[in-house]
Design a protein around this motif. Sequence first.
Motif, PDB file in Angstrom:
ATOM      1  N   ILE A  29      23.352   2.559  32.490  1.00 29.07           N
ATOM      2  CA  ILE A  29      22.261   2.203  31.561  1.00 29.07           C
ATOM      3  C   ILE A  29      21.005   1.887  32.356  1.00 29.07           C
ATOM      4  O   ILE A  29      20.985   0.957  33.164  1.00 29.07           O
ATOM      5  N   LYS A  30      20.005   2.707  32.165  1.00 32.78           N
ATOM      6  CA  LYS A  30      18.737   2.533  32.901  1.00 32.78           C
ATOM      7  C   LYS A  30      17.640   2.177  31.904  1.00 32.78           C
ATOM      8  O   LYS A  30      17.672   2.626  30.754  1.00 32.78           O
ATOM      9  N   LYS A  31      16.679   1.409  32.375  1.00 30.48           N
ATOM     10  CA  LYS A  31      15.517   1.162  31.511  1.00 30.48           C
ATOM     11  C   LYS A  31      14.313   1.904  32.065  1.00 30.48           C
ATOM     12  O   LYS A  31      14.184   2.101  33.266  1.00 30.48           O
ATOM     13  N   ARG A  32      13.463   2.290  31.154  1.00 30.84           N
ATOM     14  CA  ARG A  32      12.313   3.103  31.527  1.00 30.84           C
ATOM     15  C   ARG A  32      11.087   2.609  30.751  1.00 30.84           C
ATOM     16  O   ARG A  32      11.121   2.522  29.522  1.00 30.84           O
ATOM     17  N   GLY A  33      10.042   2.277  31.479  1.00 26.55           N
ATOM     18  CA  GLY A  33       8.767   1.904  30.861  1.00 26.55           C
ATOM     19  C   GLY A  33       8.831   0.615  30.059  1.00 26.55           C
ATOM     20  O   GLY A  33       9.676  -0.249  30.312  1.00 26.55           O
ATOM     21  N   ALA A  34       7.923   0.489  29.094  1.00 29.45           N
ATOM     22  CA  ALA A  34       7.808  -0.723  28.283  1.00 29.45           C
ATOM     23  C   ALA A  34       7.633  -0.328  26.815  1.00 29.45           C
ATOM     24  O   ALA A  34       6.982   0.668  26.514  1.00 29.45           O
ATOM     25  N   ALA A  35       8.241  -1.104  25.938  1.00 28.32           N
ATOM     26  CA  ALA A  35       8.138  -0.827  24.502  1.00 28.32           C
ATOM     27  C   ALA A  35       7.697  -2.083  23.769  1.00 28.32           C
ATOM     28  O   ALA A  35       8.041  -3.202  24.166  1.00 28.32           O
ATOM     29  N   ILE A  36       6.936  -1.896  22.710  1.00 34.04           N
ATOM     30  CA  ILE A  36       6.448  -3.014  21.890  1.00 34.04           C
ATOM     31  C   ILE A  36       6.684  -2.685  20.419  1.00 34.04           C
ATOM     32  O   ILE A  36       6.415  -1.559  19.984  1.00 34.04           O
ATOM     33  N   GLU A  37       7.212  -3.665  19.687  1.00 28.26           N
ATOM     34  CA  GLU A  37       7.372  -3.506  18.235  1.00 28.26           C
ATOM     35  C   GLU A  37       6.450  -4.487  17.526  1.00 28.26           C
ATOM     36  O   GLU A  37       6.362  -5.652  17.899  1.00 28.26           O
ATOM     37  N   MET A  38       5.753  -3.983  16.504  1.00 26.79           N
ATOM     38  CA  MET A  38       4.887  -4.832  15.694  1.00 26.79           C
ATOM     39  C   MET A  38       5.427  -4.838  14.274  1.00 26.79           C
ATOM     40  O   MET A  38       5.605  -3.791  13.677  1.00 26.79           O
ATOM     41  N   ARG A  39       5.671  -6.012  13.762  1.00 22.92           N
ATOM     42  CA  ARG A  39       6.186  -6.105  12.390  1.00 22.92           C
ATOM     43  C   ARG A  39       5.019  -6.177  11.415  1.00 22.92           C
ATOM     44  O   ARG A  39       4.185  -7.086  11.502  1.00 22.92           O
ATOM     45  N   ILE A  40       5.009  -5.250  10.483  1.00 17.40           N
ATOM     46  CA  ILE A  40       3.991  -5.278   9.436  1.00 17.40           C
ATOM     47  C   ILE A  40       4.540  -6.136   8.283  1.00 17.40           C
ATOM     48  O   ILE A  40       5.568  -5.799   7.689  1.00 17.40           O
ATOM     49  N   TYR A  41       3.859  -7.231   8.042  1.00 14.98           N
ATOM     50  CA  TYR A  41       4.262  -8.132   6.957  1.00 14.98           C
ATOM     51  C   TYR A  41       3.252  -8.044   5.816  1.00 14.98           C
ATOM     52  O   TYR A  41       2.047  -7.905   6.060  1.00 14.98           O
ATOM     53  N   ALA A  42       3.740  -8.142   4.600  1.00 15.75           N
ATOM     54  CA  ALA A  42       2.857  -8.275   3.432  1.00 15.75           C
ATOM     55  C   ALA A  42       2.444  -9.734   3.370  1.00 15.75           C
ATOM     56  O   ALA A  42       3.101 -10.557   2.734  1.00 15.75           O
ATOM     57  N   GLU A  43       1.381 -10.050   4.089  1.00 13.20           N
ATOM     58  CA  GLU A  43       0.901 -11.424   4.081  1.00 13.20           C
ATOM     59  C   GLU A  43      -0.567 -11.445   4.484  1.00 13.20           C
ATOM     60  O   GLU A  43      -1.076 -10.505   5.081  1.00 13.20           O
TER      61      GLU A  43
ATOM     62  N   VAL B 232       5.971   1.313  19.839  1.00 15.80           N
ATOM     63  CA  VAL B 232       5.331   2.212  20.801  1.00 15.80           C
ATOM     64  C   VAL B 232       5.994   2.061  22.160  1.00 15.80           C
ATOM     65  O   VAL B 232       6.625   1.044  22.458  1.00 15.80           O
ATOM     66  N   HIS B 233       5.831   3.070  22.983  1.00 15.46           N
ATOM     67  CA  HIS B 233       6.373   3.057  24.337  1.00 15.46           C
ATOM     68  C   HIS B 233       5.301   3.521  25.298  1.00 15.46           C
ATOM     69  O   HIS B 233       4.477   4.377  24.956  1.00 15.46           O
ATOM     70  N   GLY B 234       5.281   2.941  26.489  1.00 10.16           N
ATOM     71  CA  GLY B 234       4.359   3.379  27.534  1.00 10.16           C
ATOM     72  C   GLY B 234       5.054   3.330  28.880  1.00 10.16           C
ATOM     73  O   GLY B 234       6.099   2.682  29.014  1.00 10.16           O
ATOM     74  N   GLN B 235       4.468   4.002  29.847  1.00 14.73           N
ATOM     75  CA  GLN B 235       5.050   3.951  31.194  1.00 14.73           C
ATOM     76  C   GLN B 235       4.954   2.540  31.756  1.00 14.73           C
ATOM     77  O   GLN B 235       5.803   2.102  32.526  1.00 14.73           O
ATOM     78  N   THR B 236       3.881   1.845  31.356  1.00 12.31           N
ATOM     79  CA  THR B 236       3.693   0.457  31.787  1.00 12.31           C
ATOM     80  C   THR B 236       3.429  -0.385  30.547  1.00 12.31           C
ATOM     81  O   THR B 236       3.153   0.154  29.469  1.00 12.31           O
ATOM     82  N   ARG B 237       3.459  -1.703  30.719  1.00 15.33           N
ATOM     83  CA  ARG B 237       3.168  -2.596  29.603  1.00 15.33           C
ATOM     84  C   ARG B 237       1.727  -2.405  29.138  1.00 15.33           C
ATOM     85  O   ARG B 237       1.447  -2.413  27.935  1.00 15.33           O
ATOM     86  N   ALA B 238       0.811  -2.224  30.094  1.00 13.01           N
ATOM     87  CA  ALA B 238      -0.594  -2.037  29.729  1.00 13.01           C
ATOM     88  C   ALA B 238      -0.759  -0.794  28.866  1.00 13.01           C
ATOM     89  O   ALA B 238      -1.503  -0.797  27.881  1.00 13.01           O
ATOM     90  N   GLU B 239      -0.056   0.263  29.224  1.00 12.36           N
ATOM     91  CA  GLU B 239      -0.162   1.492  28.437  1.00 12.36           C
ATOM     92  C   GLU B 239       0.451   1.278  27.043  1.00 12.36           C
ATOM     93  O   GLU B 239      -0.095   1.740  26.033  1.00 12.36           O
ATOM     94  N   ALA B 240       1.556   0.553  26.992  1.00 10.89           N
ATOM     95  CA  ALA B 240       2.183   0.270  25.699  1.00 10.89           C
ATOM     96  C   ALA B 240       1.236  -0.537  24.803  1.00 10.89           C
ATOM     97  O   ALA B 240       1.134  -0.273  23.600  1.00 10.89           O
ATOM     98  N   LEU B 241       0.536  -1.504  25.397  1.00  8.73           N
ATOM     99  CA  LEU B 241      -0.406  -2.318  24.618  1.00  8.73           C
ATOM    100  C   LEU B 241      -1.543  -1.459  24.067  1.00  8.73           C
ATOM    101  O   LEU B 241      -1.967  -1.638  22.923  1.00  8.73           O
TER     102      LEU B 241
END
Lengths: 491, 183
Positions: A328-342, A391-400
Amino acid sequence: MPAFDTILVANRGEIAVRIMRTLKAQGIRSALVFHAADQGAPALAMADAKIEITGTTPVAAYLDGSQIIAAAKAVGAQAIHPGYGFLSENARFARTVEAAGIRFIGPTADAIELMGDKVRARRFVEERGFPVAPSAIEDDDPYTFVERARTIGAPLLIKPSAGGGGKGMRIVRNLTLLEEEVDRARSEGERYFGDGRLYVERYIERPRHIEVQVLGDSHGNIVHLFERECSLQRRFQKIVEEAPSPALSPKLRQRICDAAVGIASAAQYRNAGTIEFIYGAGEFYFLEMNTRLQVEHPVTEMITGIDLVSEQVRIAAGEPLGYDQGDIKKRGAAIEMRIYAEDAARDFAPTTGQVLVLSLPDDDLARVDLGVAVGQQVTSAFDPMIAKLIVHGQTRAEALERADQALARFALLGCRTNKDFLRRLLSDSDVVAGEMHTGLIGEKPELAGPAPLDTQTLEAVLAAAALSLPSVRDGGAAAPALHAAIGGWRN
Amino acid sequence: MGALRRPPCTRQSADGETEMKHFFTVEGQSRRAWLASRGEQLILIGDRETPVRLVRGEGSASRLYVGDAVHDVLIAVNGDSVHVHIAGREIEVRFEAAVSVFEHEAEAHGDAIARAPMPGMVLSVAAVLGAQVAAGDVLLIIESMKLETAIKAPRAGVVESIHVAAGQTFDRDTALVTLAAED
């Protein structure tokens, strides 16, 4: 040749869609239970078979195990996937499902029971040498509970023993309010979980929330799929999650992941699970174990390339994992944003309304796990989380960077969402620097907005509104009557 | 209720036609704008007159011209609410009927209405009709989603009316309790 030809999905919204997507890819027929309140939802359009369930409230329908099991039998499902929430961590349901000859896609009922009782789980973990925060448990001696809690010292965190997901939790900084807060937490615990028992923990100030995804098969193999950081929360509800955590050195990552595998092994854990830790001042403590698929599982899928729902189904069918930790290898950085009805600007009050417009970012920019469709009514009957952008990026900065682009392109009109807030949050200097803690959002009320409108935008939206409303555009034909009724006001 | 104060709603244009002033709420703030048609459409905000044009595209997509600026927007209309997606932001513009403008004016004049900050359900009512309350006194307890919240008196006053009962559900902005103006 899959072991199951039909699987019943006992859930709704984005997670039902997410599960069925994998089932479809694997050629497994999906059956879905639904309450009438979900009419028009995308999950219904995806299911191969649909069975309506009823209840005194829409939520009650999805909690009605006997209707769900009957539905599974009626469509000939060999397994039930509970998703998250609802019956996913209900040991009695898991047991009843298995007793009916249907496979529960999740851990054993015993494991659910052990980890579902937060006090028992904590003790189990502590006894096996894994770190837990200082605490006082009401059940040990109810008469001295408040006194023992006071002895730990402020700040304290009160939690319902039967709880989870942040419901009924209260932070106490001023010990003179301890009794009052205990009463309030008990009343909430009784209402949400039918159980008012509490425990109190030392509250770690400015902590980070870091959790480890594990997978275990029924042959005793257990692996981790690295960690997720979920420190961006509000009232204990996660809002943004990412993997890997920017807080961990490789050495610390190894320690926390090893601890998670150790805990899961001790519990002889089967299926997908998450071990949550609180991390602060260089130390981590066991928080709880969630014995189900997590809302934020996609970030792990993005960095490992492993489809967690597919693994859950294989494990439930009795297949061995078929790979080792080293595979099991990890690659890059991923970020999840939850869309809330609020409405962030109104203290994050839930919002309702009909989805009038839905416009999504392109597939190559973001994965969108979506629970609503155009025309559907967002009501307060269910949880306000209606979609997730990943989203996914090669780096955290790219993911952001990609996160911001995805949010800018995502439009859901008709029911206010938190997306503008998410954009401000993800461009906050501390978030960009990876310096997060669970109180960050509370400490920066300016993030909630509303962001000031520049003159040009204000002019534009007023023009858009004036030109779109027939009553305004056509000179207010209805207005003279109103004037006549109230009197002629002129300046 | 205090006497209604009358905001200006119409004016005479140079050629003698009556123009309507419209009230909108944008991001919680009250805004006034005039829309006039003199061959082309003009929006008037404050003293500025700006030519505006909306060209509909596919679905909800439109191109909006405001003076020299061009904006690609998504627009959805729902009753008196217009939802606009512009420059990656979602902005709701509410068209306020004259009556509700007066209600707000009345509030400004002295009556205080405790409104629902979010949709939810009334758990219990602590307020008593006719009773004197101090600012911050709990009027009722509501539950919304996962939390109990106390609705407190925005200022001191006499409870004039209680608009909801325990067990009742309500939408955002519903009037819950009215405190009479103090003389």
